[in-house]
Write a protein that holds these residues in place. Structure first.
Motif, PDB file in Angstrom:
ATOM      1  N   ASP A   5       0.832  -1.196   0.000  1.00 49.55           N
ATOM      2  CA  ASP A   5       0.000   0.000   0.000  1.00 49.55           C
ATOM      3  C   ASP A   5       0.873   1.255   0.000  1.00 49.55           C
ATOM      4  O   ASP A   5       2.085   1.192   0.201  1.00 49.55           O
ATOM      5  N   SER A   6       0.279   2.400  -0.246  1.00 48.89           N
ATOM      6  CA  SER A   6       1.031   3.639  -0.405  1.00 48.89           C
ATOM      7  C   SER A   6       1.701   4.081   0.890  1.00 48.89           C
ATOM      8  O   SER A   6       2.808   4.628   0.865  1.00 48.89           O
ATOM      9  N   LEU A   7       1.071   3.853   2.031  1.00 47.76           N
ATOM     10  CA  LEU A   7       1.682   4.240   3.304  1.00 47.76           C
ATOM     11  C   LEU A   7       2.943   3.419   3.560  1.00 47.76           C
ATOM     12  O   LEU A   7       3.971   3.958   3.978  1.00 47.76           O
ATOM     13  N   TRP A   8       2.888   2.130   3.280  1.00 45.44           N
ATOM     14  CA  TRP A   8       4.054   1.269   3.470  1.00 45.44           C
ATOM     15  C   TRP A   8       5.188   1.691   2.546  1.00 45.44           C
ATOM     16  O   TRP A   8       6.347   1.753   2.949  1.00 45.44           O
ATOM     17  N   LEU A   9       4.855   2.026   1.298  1.00 44.14           N
ATOM     18  CA  LEU A   9       5.869   2.468   0.348  1.00 44.14           C
ATOM     19  C   LEU A   9       6.469   3.803   0.778  1.00 44.14           C
ATOM     20  O   LEU A   9       7.678   4.007   0.695  1.00 44.14           O
ATOM     21  N   ALA A  10       5.646   4.706   1.273  1.00 45.37           N
ATOM     22  CA  ALA A  10       6.142   5.995   1.756  1.00 45.37           C
ATOM     23  C   ALA A  10       7.100   5.796   2.924  1.00 45.37           C
ATOM     24  O   ALA A  10       8.155   6.456   2.990  1.00 45.37           O
ATOM     25  N   GLN A  11       6.778   4.903   3.835  1.00 41.92           N
ATOM     26  CA  GLN A  11       7.668   4.628   4.960  1.00 41.92           C
ATOM     27  C   GLN A  11       8.981   4.019   4.479  1.00 41.92           C
ATOM     28  O   GLN A  11      10.044   4.328   5.015  1.00 41.92           O
ATOM     29  N   SER A  12       8.924   3.179   3.474  1.00 48.16           N
ATOM     30  CA  SER A  12      10.141   2.590   2.920  1.00 48.16           C
ATOM     31  C   SER A  12      11.044   3.671   2.337  1.00 48.16           C
ATOM     32  O   SER A  12      12.262   3.641   2.508  1.00 48.16           O
TER      33      SER A  12
END
Length: 63
Positions: A5-12
């Motif tokens: 999801d986009s939140l997980w990618l942003a955190q990465s």
């Protein structure tokens, strides 16, 4: 994990090295390319090592 999801990618991306995030805006093309490779590697590592999500049905035991 099949589709991050986009939140997980942003955190990465936020956990990637700071120099790589800053260097994406550098005027030097070679530095921008190195930064892009570093960010891509950070995302690949995050995909290969997804965060473990504890099962909420499992009772936690104190140590």
């Amino acid at each position: 994990m099949t589709h991050p999801d986009s939140l997980w990618l942003a955190q990465s991306l936020l956990h990637a090295p700071a120099w790589a995030r800053v260097a994406l805006t550098a005027p030097n093309e070679r530095l921008r390319e190195q930064a892009a490779v570093e960010l891509a590697q950070s995302v690949i590592v995050a995909i290969e090592n997804p965060p473990t999500i504890p099962d909420i049905r499992q009772m936690t035991l104190p140590l």
